[in-house]
Design a protein around this motif. Structure first.
Motif, PDB file in Angstrom:
ATOM      1  N   VAL A 178       0.832  -1.321   0.091  1.00 17.65           N
ATOM      2  CA  VAL A 178       0.102   0.174   0.105  1.00 17.65           C
ATOM      3  C   VAL A 178       0.900   1.095  -0.045  1.00 17.65           C
ATOM      4  O   VAL A 178       0.270   2.360   0.224  1.00 17.65           O
ATOM      5  CB  VAL A 178      -1.076   0.009   1.180  1.00 17.65           C
ATOM      6  N   THR A 179       2.036   1.077  -0.436  1.00 19.80           N
ATOM      7  CA  THR A 179       2.847   2.236  -0.455  1.00 19.80           C
ATOM      8  C   THR A 179       2.498   3.104  -1.734  1.00 19.80           C
ATOM      9  O   THR A 179       2.304   2.302  -2.820  1.00 19.80           O
ATOM     10  CB  THR A 179       4.621   1.925  -0.295  1.00 19.80           C
ATOM     11  N   GLY A 180       2.738   4.380  -1.893  1.00 20.37           N
ATOM     12  CA  GLY A 180       2.624   4.945  -3.031  1.00 20.37           C
ATOM     13  C   GLY A 180       1.106   5.249  -2.955  1.00 20.37           C
ATOM     14  O   GLY A 180       0.146   5.354  -2.263  1.00 20.37           O
ATOM     15  N   SER A 181       0.769   6.287  -4.380  1.00 21.98           N
ATOM     16  CA  SER A 181      -0.544   6.600  -4.454  1.00 21.98           C
ATOM     17  C   SER A 181      -1.474   5.702  -4.713  1.00 21.98           C
ATOM     18  O   SER A 181      -1.226   4.571  -4.962  1.00 21.98           O
ATOM     19  CB  SER A 181      -0.558   7.735  -5.629  1.00 21.98           C
ATOM     20  N   PRO A 182      -2.991   5.957  -4.645  1.00 19.22           N
ATOM     21  CA  PRO A 182      -3.970   5.136  -4.824  1.00 19.22           C
ATOM     22  C   PRO A 182      -3.822   4.591  -6.485  1.00 19.22           C
ATOM     23  O   PRO A 182      -3.998   3.322  -6.574  1.00 19.22           O
ATOM     24  CB  PRO A 182      -5.374   5.950  -4.460  1.00 19.22           C
ATOM     25  N   GLU A 183      -3.479   5.450  -7.280  1.00 20.78           N
ATOM     26  CA  GLU A 183      -3.199   5.167  -8.682  1.00 20.78           C
ATOM     27  C   GLU A 183      -2.137   4.042  -8.616  1.00 20.78           C
ATOM     28  O   GLU A 183      -2.279   2.838  -9.655  1.00 20.78           O
ATOM     29  CB  GLU A 183      -3.109   6.317  -9.669  1.00 20.78           C
ATOM     30  N   GLU A 184      -0.967   4.255  -8.127  1.00 19.44           N
ATOM     31  CA  GLU A 184       0.028   3.321  -8.380  1.00 19.44           C
ATOM     32  C   GLU A 184      -0.258   1.772  -7.628  1.00 19.44           C
ATOM     33  O   GLU A 184      -0.035   0.767  -8.357  1.00 19.44           O
ATOM     34  CB  GLU A 184       1.003   3.906  -7.433  1.00 19.44           C
ATOM     35  N   ILE A 185      -0.815   2.218  -6.562  1.00 20.53           N
ATOM     36  CA  ILE A 185      -1.374   0.725  -5.870  1.00 20.53           C
ATOM     37  C   ILE A 185      -2.348   0.033  -6.941  1.00 20.53           C
ATOM     38  O   ILE A 185      -2.246  -1.259  -6.867  1.00 20.53           O
ATOM     39  CB  ILE A 185      -2.099   1.194  -4.478  1.00 20.53           C
ATOM     40  N   THR A 186      -3.212   0.918  -7.249  1.00 24.01           N
ATOM     41  CA  THR A 186      -4.172  -0.061  -8.307  1.00 24.01           C
ATOM     42  C   THR A 186      -3.636  -0.459  -9.517  1.00 24.01           C
ATOM     43  O   THR A 186      -3.857  -1.603  -9.845  1.00 24.01           O
ATOM     44  CB  THR A 186      -5.265   1.214  -8.645  1.00 24.01           C
ATOM     45  N   GLU A 187      -2.683   0.248 -10.169  1.00 26.04           N
ATOM     46  CA  GLU A 187      -1.882  -0.279 -11.114  1.00 26.04           C
ATOM     47  C   GLU A 187      -1.211  -1.583 -10.723  1.00 26.04           C
ATOM     48  O   GLU A 187      -1.287  -2.506 -11.247  1.00 26.04           O
ATOM     49  CB  GLU A 187      -0.946   0.705 -11.413  1.00 26.04           C
ATOM     50  N   ARG A 188      -0.298  -1.678  -9.628  1.00 24.68           N
ATOM     51  CA  ARG A 188       0.062  -2.801  -9.093  1.00 24.68           C
ATOM     52  C   ARG A 188      -0.667  -3.933  -8.993  1.00 24.68           C
ATOM     53  O   ARG A 188      -0.421  -5.156  -9.393  1.00 24.68           O
ATOM     54  CB  ARG A 188       0.945  -2.548  -7.687  1.00 24.68           C
ATOM     55  N   ALA A 189      -2.042  -3.903  -8.249  1.00 21.11           N
ATOM     56  CA  ALA A 189      -2.709  -4.673  -8.213  1.00 21.11           C
ATOM     57  C   ALA A 189      -3.352  -5.282  -9.580  1.00 21.11           C
ATOM     58  O   ALA A 189      -3.210  -6.582  -9.715  1.00 21.11           O
ATOM     59  CB  ALA A 189      -4.122  -4.174  -7.419  1.00 21.11           C
ATOM     60  N   SER A 190      -3.683  -4.347 -10.296  1.00 17.15           N
ATOM     61  CA  SER A 190      -4.286  -4.828 -11.846  1.00 17.15           C
ATOM     62  C   SER A 190      -3.262  -5.731 -12.543  1.00 17.15           C
ATOM     63  O   SER A 190      -3.250  -6.832 -12.780  1.00 17.15           O
ATOM     64  CB  SER A 190      -4.529  -3.573 -12.619  1.00 17.15           C
ATOM     65  N   ALA A 191      -1.776  -5.166 -12.401  1.00 14.53           N
ATOM     66  CA  ALA A 191      -0.888  -5.831 -13.256  1.00 14.53           C
ATOM     67  C   ALA A 191      -0.628  -7.426 -12.553  1.00 14.53           C
ATOM     68  O   ALA A 191      -0.404  -8.565 -13.073  1.00 14.53           O
ATOM     69  CB  ALA A 191       0.807  -5.106 -13.154  1.00 14.53           C
ATOM     70  N   ALA A 192      -0.570  -7.244 -10.918  1.00 15.13           N
ATOM     71  CA  ALA A 192      -0.539  -8.743 -10.439  1.00 15.13           C
ATOM     72  C   ALA A 192      -1.635  -9.645 -10.576  1.00 15.13           C
ATOM     73  O   ALA A 192      -1.416 -10.803 -10.734  1.00 15.13           O
ATOM     74  CB  ALA A 192      -0.356  -8.328  -8.885  1.00 15.13           C
ATOM     75  N   LEU A 193      -2.947  -9.112 -10.722  1.00  7.96           N
ATOM     76  CA  LEU A 193      -4.089  -9.992 -11.183  1.00  7.96           C
ATOM     77  C   LEU A 193      -3.863 -10.445 -12.386  1.00  7.96           C
ATOM     78  O   LEU A 193      -4.658 -11.555 -12.753  1.00  7.96           O
ATOM     79  CB  LEU A 193      -5.430  -9.195 -10.895  1.00  7.96           C
ATOM     80  N   ALA A 194      -3.104  -9.926 -13.392  1.00  9.45           N
ATOM     81  CA  ALA A 194      -3.183 -10.345 -14.604  1.00  9.45           C
ATOM     82  C   ALA A 194      -2.365 -11.953 -14.696  1.00  9.45           C
ATOM     83  O   ALA A 194      -3.036 -12.510 -15.704  1.00  9.45           O
ATOM     84  CB  ALA A 194      -2.404  -9.455 -15.676  1.00  9.45           C
ATOM     85  N   GLY A 195      -1.983 -12.303 -13.681  1.00  7.32           N
ATOM     86  CA  GLY A 195      -1.070 -13.430 -13.786  1.00  7.32           C
ATOM     87  C   GLY A 195      -1.928 -14.709 -12.772  1.00  7.32           C
ATOM     88  O   GLY A 195      -1.364 -15.598 -12.782  1.00  7.32           O
ATOM     89  N   VAL A 196      -3.159 -14.162 -12.427  1.00  5.14           N
ATOM     90  CA  VAL A 196      -3.909 -15.050 -11.473  1.00  5.14           C
ATOM     91  C   VAL A 196      -5.197 -15.649 -12.138  1.00  5.14           C
ATOM     92  O   VAL A 196      -5.882 -14.816 -12.953  1.00  5.14           O
ATOM     93  CB  VAL A 196      -4.519 -14.271 -10.263  1.00  5.14           C
ATOM     94  N   GLU A 197      -5.111 -16.839 -12.011  1.00  2.00           N
ATOM     95  CA  GLU A 197      -6.343 -17.580 -12.695  1.00  2.00           C
ATOM     96  C   GLU A 197      -7.377 -17.919 -11.514  1.00  2.00           C
ATOM     97  O   GLU A 197      -6.736 -18.606 -10.667  1.00  2.00           O
ATOM     98  CB  GLU A 197      -5.585 -18.822 -13.172  1.00  2.00           C
ATOM     99  N   ALA A 198      -8.319 -17.601 -11.899  1.00  2.00           N
ATOM    100  CA  ALA A 198      -9.500 -17.974 -10.794  1.00  2.00           C
ATOM    101  C   ALA A 198      -9.754 -19.201 -10.596  1.00  2.00           C
ATOM    102  O   ALA A 198      -9.753 -19.969 -11.615  1.00  2.00           O
ATOM    103  CB  ALA A 198     -10.882 -16.762 -10.939  1.00  2.00           C
ATOM    104  N   PRO A 199     -10.051 -19.819  -9.567  1.00  5.93           N
ATOM    105  CA  PRO A 199     -10.430 -21.021  -9.607  1.00  5.93           C
ATOM    106  C   PRO A 199     -11.651 -21.500 -10.092  1.00  5.93           C
ATOM    107  O   PRO A 199     -12.775 -20.553 -10.135  1.00  5.93           O
ATOM    108  CB  PRO A 199     -10.555 -21.425  -7.912  1.00  5.93           C
ATOM    109  N   SER A 200     -12.029 -22.536 -10.664  1.00  7.56           N
ATOM    110  CA  SER A 200     -13.176 -22.979 -11.400  1.00  7.56           C
ATOM    111  C   SER A 200     -14.042 -23.700 -10.317  1.00  7.56           C
ATOM    112  O   SER A 200     -13.721 -24.301  -9.254  1.00  7.56           O
ATOM    113  CB  SER A 200     -12.923 -23.630 -12.699  1.00  7.56           C
TER     114      SER A 200
END
Length: 172
Positions: free
Chosen positions: A149-171
């Motif tokens: 949670v360091t950085g601006s809300p936009e930076e945190i959101t960008e990190r979260a979005s980028a990290a989620l790109a590699g996550v596959e939701a369970p079926s």
């Protein structure tokens, strides 16, 4: 990450769930739900008085969030929810097996500072120790990511979005 998944933005109070959740939802093009809105008034009164919730207080709240997540499966959505214990996340997964978690994490000093500056929120900083004591970080077998949670809300959101790109939701 391929939407439409349901993302639970989790973490102790003061990590920015209510700030990052809507930003992440907008970025993913899905609706956002504020987890605090699912609390019964008795829970809010208890926390406002500086009394930590017990599991019995949390179950109906988690069930309401789980029902929202279940209704959004296949459509996508983002919901904020502290989801501090594995058992709480398991309960959410029982309702909506495809949920993915974004754990907003930071050190206690930073989070306490943020909490002391926010206005109009029922959670006092005196409950922060109980939140950290309860917190069980995501396990390696849980679909999700941990984001600083360091950085601006936009930076945190960008990190979260980028990290989620590699996550596959369970079926199911």
């Amino acid at each position: 990450m391929h939407t439409p998944h349901v993302v639970v933005v989790m973490g102790v109070s003061g990590t920015g769930k209510t700030t990052i959740g809507p930003l992440l939802a907008a970025r993913l093009g899905v609706p956002y739900a504020e987890g605090d809105d699912f609390h019964p008034q008795a829970n809010i009164a208890k926390m406002s008085a500086g009394v930590p919730l017990e599991d019995a207080d949390r179950w109906p709240w988690l069930d309401a969030i789980g029902a929202w997540a279940q209704d959004r499966e296949g459509l996508g959505g983002v919901v904020s929810c502290s989801a501090l214990k594995r058992s709480y996340r398991d309960r959410l997964r029982d309702a909506a097996p495809g949920v993915v978690f974004v754990h907003l994490a930071g050190d206690r000093t930073l989070i306490e500072d943020r909490m002391s500056h926010r206005q109009g929120h029922f959670m006092p900083t005196t409950l922060l120790d109980s939140q950290f004591a309860t917190l069980q970080p995501l396990g390696a077998d849980e679909a999700g990511v941990t984001v600083s949670v360091t950085g601006s809300p936009e930076e945190i959101t960008e990190r979260a979005s980028a990290a989620l790109a590699g996550v596959e939701a369970p079926s199911r």
